[in-house]
Design an enzyme around this catalytic site. Structure first.
Site, short mmCIF file in Angstrom:
data_model
loop_
_atom_site.label_atom_id
_atom_site.label_comp_id
_atom_site.label_asym_id
_atom_site.label_seq_id
_atom_site.Cartn_x
_atom_site.Cartn_y
_atom_site.Cartn_z
N CYS A 69 0.80 -1.23 0.00
CA CYS A 69 0.00 0.00 0.00
C CYS A 69 0.83 1.28 0.00
CB CYS A 69 -0.97 0.01 1.18
SG CYS A 69 -0.17 0.10 2.81
N HIS A 109 -1.64 1.16 7.11
CA HIS A 109 -2.23 1.27 5.77
C HIS A 109 -2.12 2.72 5.32
CE1 HIS A 109 -4.41 0.27 2.22
NE2 HIS A 109 -5.24 1.26 2.43
N ASP A 124 -7.91 4.50 -3.54
CA ASP A 124 -6.98 3.52 -2.98
C ASP A 124 -6.63 2.49 -4.05
OD1 ASP A 124 -5.55 1.68 -1.45
OD2 ASP A 124 -6.87 1.88 0.28
#
Length: 261
Positions: A69, A109, A124
């Site tokens: 991420c 995250h 995202d």
């Protein structure tokens, strides 16, 4: 070094002249999800680098890899900045639905908030197979894409003031929590995310420093590979076959296009 804008367009096959507008992000995000896999091979192979624009460019465009991420969303963030979007990076805490608790390793995250016409949205491209593929407003409004249904609700927890929720196609029958984040706590520069990388690489409870994993979306589903198996979802149907380490090595080069550099 070429700019991220130029390099990313080259990798996903987008014209250098095409103007990126907010209204066509729903086209860009699926392109990224299909081309840039979520994977942890650098972590497993102990070859992570300091998070800089140059190192990200080497990873994604010289080695032709993907990332986790903080790498995937940092790359998209830099691309959007170069295309004059009002964006910022924020950190969140993953919710473990199977254990009904927040992840113990904290705000690891990383996601993106984008402001457009005085309205804030979440985007995202670094949440594995749980990608919304469209900007999701921070209003609770549901967004529907080929990957499922998504929303961000204003729910206060010890980890922030919003929760990203998902109902992934062919996977979730009910809404599940993805992660909590604070929309007011933004990251000034990607170098600050080296703290996140250190946790993901070294923490004993990190989910990404144990076994290799690579997954990406496809036109009609998604594929996931580990050292033990290759799983493919296609038009709502799953097929799975066993695999060994040698087959896995060939797969990541031939199927996912990774380059040994």
């Amino acid at each position: 070094m070429k700019k991220i804008n130029t390099l990313l367009r080259e990798r996903i096959g987008m014209s250098q002249e095409e103007k990126i507008e907010f209204d066509n992000l729903h086209t860009l995000l699926p392109q990224l999800a299909k081309e840039l896999p979520f994977e942890n091979l650098c972590i497993i192979e102990n070859r992570t680098s300091e998070l800089t624009e140059e190192n990200l460019a080497h990873k994604f465009f010289t080695r032709n890899e993907g990332g986790v991420c903080y790498e995937l969303n940092s790359l998209l963030y830099l691309f959007l900045v170069e295309n004059n979007f009002d964006v910022k990076l924020v950190r969140g805490v993953i919710y473990e639905n199977e254990n009904n608790k927040w992840n113990d390793i904290g705000k690891t995250h990383v996601t993106i908030l984008i402001t457009y016409k005085e309205k804030i949205y979440l985007i995202d491209t670094g949440f594995g197979g749980n990608l919304p593929l469209k900007p999701v407003p921070l209003t609770g409004e549901e967004v529907h894409s080929s990957n499922g249904d998504f929303r961000v609700r204003n729910i206060k927890t010890e980890h922030g003031n919003y929760i990203f929720e998902m109902k992934v196609r062919n996977k979730d029958s009910d809404w599940k929590w993805g992660y909590a984040f604070d929309a007011l706590e933004s990251i000034g520069e990607i170098g600050e995310l080296n703290e996140v990388q250190d946790i993901i690489v070294n923490h004993p409870q990190s989910p990404f420093n144990k076994k290799p994993l690579i997954t990406r979306l496809t036109h009609d589903g998604n594929v996931t590979a580990t050292e033990q198996s290759f799983t493919e979802w296609k038009d709502g149907k799953m097929t799975k076959r066993e695999m060994n380490r040698e087959e896995f090595e060939k797969l990541i080069q031939n199927y996912f296009g990774f380059k040994k550099v």
